[in-house]
Scaffold this motif. Sequence first.
Motif, PDB file in Angstrom:
ATOM      1  N   HIS B 267       0.830  -1.197   0.000  1.00  0.00           N
ATOM      2  CA  HIS B 267       0.000   0.000   0.000  1.00  0.00           C
ATOM      3  C   HIS B 267       0.873   1.258   0.000  1.00  0.00           C
ATOM      4  O   HIS B 267       1.881   1.299   0.704  1.00  0.00           O
ATOM      5  CB  HIS B 267      -0.907  -0.015   1.240  1.00  0.00           C
ATOM      6  CG  HIS B 267      -2.015   0.981   1.183  1.00  0.00           C
ATOM      7  ND1 HIS B 267      -1.824   2.315   1.459  1.00  0.00           N
ATOM      8  CD2 HIS B 267      -3.324   0.841   0.859  1.00  0.00           C
ATOM      9  CE1 HIS B 267      -2.981   2.957   1.316  1.00  0.00           C
ATOM     10  NE2 HIS B 267      -3.906   2.080   0.949  1.00  0.00           N
ATOM     11  N   HIS B 308      -6.730   9.395  -0.322  1.00  0.00           N
ATOM     12  CA  HIS B 308      -6.794  10.211  -1.536  1.00  0.00           C
ATOM     13  C   HIS B 308      -6.493  11.670  -1.186  1.00  0.00           C
ATOM     14  O   HIS B 308      -6.992  12.192  -0.203  1.00  0.00           O
ATOM     15  CB  HIS B 308      -8.178  10.087  -2.163  1.00  0.00           C
ATOM     16  CG  HIS B 308      -8.299  10.815  -3.474  1.00  0.00           C
ATOM     17  ND1 HIS B 308      -7.371  10.675  -4.482  1.00  0.00           N
ATOM     18  CD2 HIS B 308      -9.226  11.673  -3.946  1.00  0.00           C
ATOM     19  CE1 HIS B 308      -7.719  11.422  -5.511  1.00  0.00           C
ATOM     20  NE2 HIS B 308      -8.845  12.039  -5.208  1.00  0.00           N
ATOM     21  N   CYS B 311      -2.068  10.794  -1.220  1.00  0.00           N
ATOM     22  CA  CYS B 311      -1.406   9.638  -1.829  1.00  0.00           C
ATOM     23  C   CYS B 311      -0.601  10.066  -3.045  1.00  0.00           C
ATOM     24  O   CYS B 311      -1.116  10.758  -3.912  1.00  0.00           O
ATOM     25  CB  CYS B 311      -2.449   8.615  -2.241  1.00  0.00           C
ATOM     26  SG  CYS B 311      -1.737   7.202  -3.095  1.00  0.00           S
ATOM     27  N   ILE B 313       0.251   8.375  -5.563  1.00  0.00           N
ATOM     28  CA  ILE B 313      -0.118   7.756  -6.834  1.00  0.00           C
ATOM     29  C   ILE B 313      -1.628   7.756  -7.078  1.00  0.00           C
ATOM     30  O   ILE B 313      -2.117   7.080  -7.975  1.00  0.00           O
ATOM     31  CB  ILE B 313       0.428   6.310  -6.946  1.00  0.00           C
ATOM     32  CG1 ILE B 313      -0.154   5.424  -5.832  1.00  0.00           C
ATOM     33  CG2 ILE B 313       1.954   6.287  -6.887  1.00  0.00           C
ATOM     34  CD1 ILE B 313       0.031   3.938  -6.097  1.00  0.00           C
ATOM     35  N   CYS B 318      -9.808   7.166  -7.318  1.00  0.00           N
ATOM     36  CA  CYS B 318      -9.693   7.018  -5.864  1.00  0.00           C
ATOM     37  C   CYS B 318     -10.616   7.983  -5.128  1.00  0.00           C
ATOM     38  O   CYS B 318     -10.932   7.780  -3.966  1.00  0.00           O
ATOM     39  CB  CYS B 318      -8.256   7.254  -5.428  1.00  0.00           C
ATOM     40  SG  CYS B 318      -7.059   6.348  -6.413  1.00  0.00           S
TER      41      CYS B 318
END
Lengths: 330, 344
Positions: B267, B308, B311, B313, B318
């Motif tokens: 993760h 979100h 993050c 990425i 998301c």
Amino acid sequence: MSAATPAAAASQSVLDVTDFSVEFRTRAGIVRALDRVAFSVGRGETMALVGESGSGKSVTAYALLGLLDAAGRITGGSARLEGTELTSASPAALSAIRGKRAAMIFQNPRAALNPIRNVGKQIGDVLRRHAGLGARAAAAEAIEMLRAVGIPDPARRAGAYPFELSGGMCQRVMIAIAVATRPALLIADEPTTGLDVTTQAVVMDIMGRLAAETGMATILITHDLALAAERSGRIAVMHAGHIVEDAPTKTLLLYPRHPYTRRLLAATPTAAGNLADLRSIPGNLPDLRRDDLPPCRFAARCDRRLPACEAPMQWRELEPHHRVACWNPA
Amino acid sequence: MSGQIGNQPTPPEAEGPLLLDIAEVSKRFPVGKTGWLSGKSHSLVHAVDDVSLTLARGETLGLVGESGCGKSTLVRLLARLTDPTSGSIRFGTRELSAIPAKDFARDPDRARIQIVFQDAGESINPRFTAADAIADPLRQLQGLTGDTLRQKVEEAATLCGLPLELLARFPHQLSGGQRARVGIARAIGPRPDLLVLDEPTAALDVSVQVTILQLLVSLRESLGISYVFVSHDLNVVRLLCDRVVVMYLGRIVEVGPARAVFDAPLHPYTRGLVAAVPRLDGVRADALRLVGDPKSPIDPDPNACRFHGRCPIGTDRCGVEMPELRRFAGGRQAACHYAEEAPA
Ligand SMILES: Nc1ncnc2c1ncn2[C@@H]1O[C@H](COP(=O)(O)OP(=O)(O)OP(=O)(O)O)[C@@H](O)[C@H]1O
Ligand SMILES: Nc1ncnc2c1ncn2[C@@H]1O[C@H](COP(=O)(O)OP(=O)(O)O)[C@@H](O)[C@H]1O
Ligand code: SF4
Ligand code: SF4
Ligand SMILES: [Mg+2]
Ligand SMILES: [Mg+2]
């Protein structure tokens, strides 16, 4: 420990501490909190001061900046900040130095900030008092400082009160206040204890960047050897009010020579090791109120002790920049 | 379990007889303004949200995540000190979620789940001697008195390496490490099957921490206790725990064998967390930084990943689709749309 030979190159040094001793008078006796502490920190250098709780790290910081409480006093030695003797400076002179040439950040940022004044004004106050800026210039510079410590939307956040900010943001505000006047020396006493590791990494990045940009000398006080390993160029190890070893960080970690340093490393968890390989340090710090403290305050905990260890302690320079206070280093 | 200290190559999914099986547990706290007509609060802190996990007998489960992510709330739920808003908590063969916490306080199973709180040493009643502190749960939960009580107290103290002559002392007369031992002795006195430890070593020096961790390992071996171990210190979790649960804003984002999770996190949050842990061998070149702060835990968007916005990425997806915990090889799970099998 006589004949102190600070490891940093003297020409570059910002702070030179020699034979620095501090005592506290308490009802239960005199606490010999620091005994002939010696070290130097150079321009742009980060020196970590590590050791168990109670070893004297915070007392060192407070005593240097004239912040000892009434029971404590400097009983000897010298501490020169860019040539200015701190031990004999008047309270007024010390207060001026603290605002401008030396700054300190503390473990609990929220408690150190004024809860009823917005953070922009708190940074501005320092700039007005110690850098002679007018109100408007100070306010503008405060926003720049907030930006410099990575606070998003600094113009809006300048109006925030400490309770509206997270612990990590409060610590960044503290750093902004501390470095606003471009001090030559920053003492950070456990600056990230209590913060999340993710926040700690960001805060330490900011301190490192500011030190690199401004040439500020930093004393990073921490009980976390891994943090010291990552963030300092040199480590001084403290035990019961003595600095027992002082070496460049890599050297200290790879070739520790003082039995206490070795014990401290052997107790520190690593990413790869096993619990069974870790060893606790036998015994406890000696009671610093004792009248008969031995010359080596680690002696009662040490498995390398010799009869020779009864002799008054002296620094030994094992290699250039690697000093140890021990009669039988490993 | 063998005599080896540290991680065992245990199966990552709790296997064999389950001690604890919690499913879809949530805890919400009402906050903010109260509607004067309805009398109901409008806002809820989602402290723990839809958490499921299992714990095998003798297993040690680590629980990590940022401050405020819900670790303490979760362990208070599974120790049945607070009532869940929803979900099931099975302890052994018994469903405990419906028993109100105040009734469970007098339940015969109470003694089987013990908790050592954050700042264990500090939470001992300052007017209790070490002996009183250790005796207290034995008296309350098992009704012991007199010689039997004294014998049990001494037994617990001895198991925890606490010299008997310290039993008459008050907390302020003990060192931090000794207080931590009293806290643990107090918890193991009733011989629980499950010991929950909420940051038991956070305030201790490394040297003392080592002795406490080694004590926990020896107790695990001699008494066969299962642990749920909450810690900020990933290096410590790796040393002590078989499996680790990573939480973010009330939800589990990753689960797996401790070493695998820390060596190759699936993760993105776990990756940031692992990268931020200082290491004795110095900064890594790839040092990834998680900037920013978590979102508010008050009324979070049920259709967005909690990570979100922070993050590195994340994508638009998301923001509109909550990632479910998905299974991966090696008994691992991660809740991210873009988590991929760890390279072998
Ligand atoms: N009684 C309560 N009322 C309202 N909110 C609460 C209550 N208890 C906890 N919370 C909130 O629930 C969330 C989870 O808190 P919790 O104490 O479980 O975090 P934690 O992971 O243990 O944090 P730490 O690492 O700081 O101990 C936080 O947002 C917290 O503010
Ligand atoms: N105000 C004080 N009065 C008496 N003793 C003190 C006082 N402040 C600190 N000390 C003592 O000085 C020693 C060093 O403390 P400190 O510098 O706070 O340790 P560290 O920061 O390394 O954990 C300890 O023995 C401590 O008890
Ligand atoms: S001087 Fe002697 S007693 Fe002290 S640390 Fe060195 S070997 Fe040990
Ligand atoms: S689901 Fe999206 S926002 Fe959430 S962790 Fe994965 S990539 Fe990041
Ligand atoms: Mg301190
Ligand atoms: Mg907590």
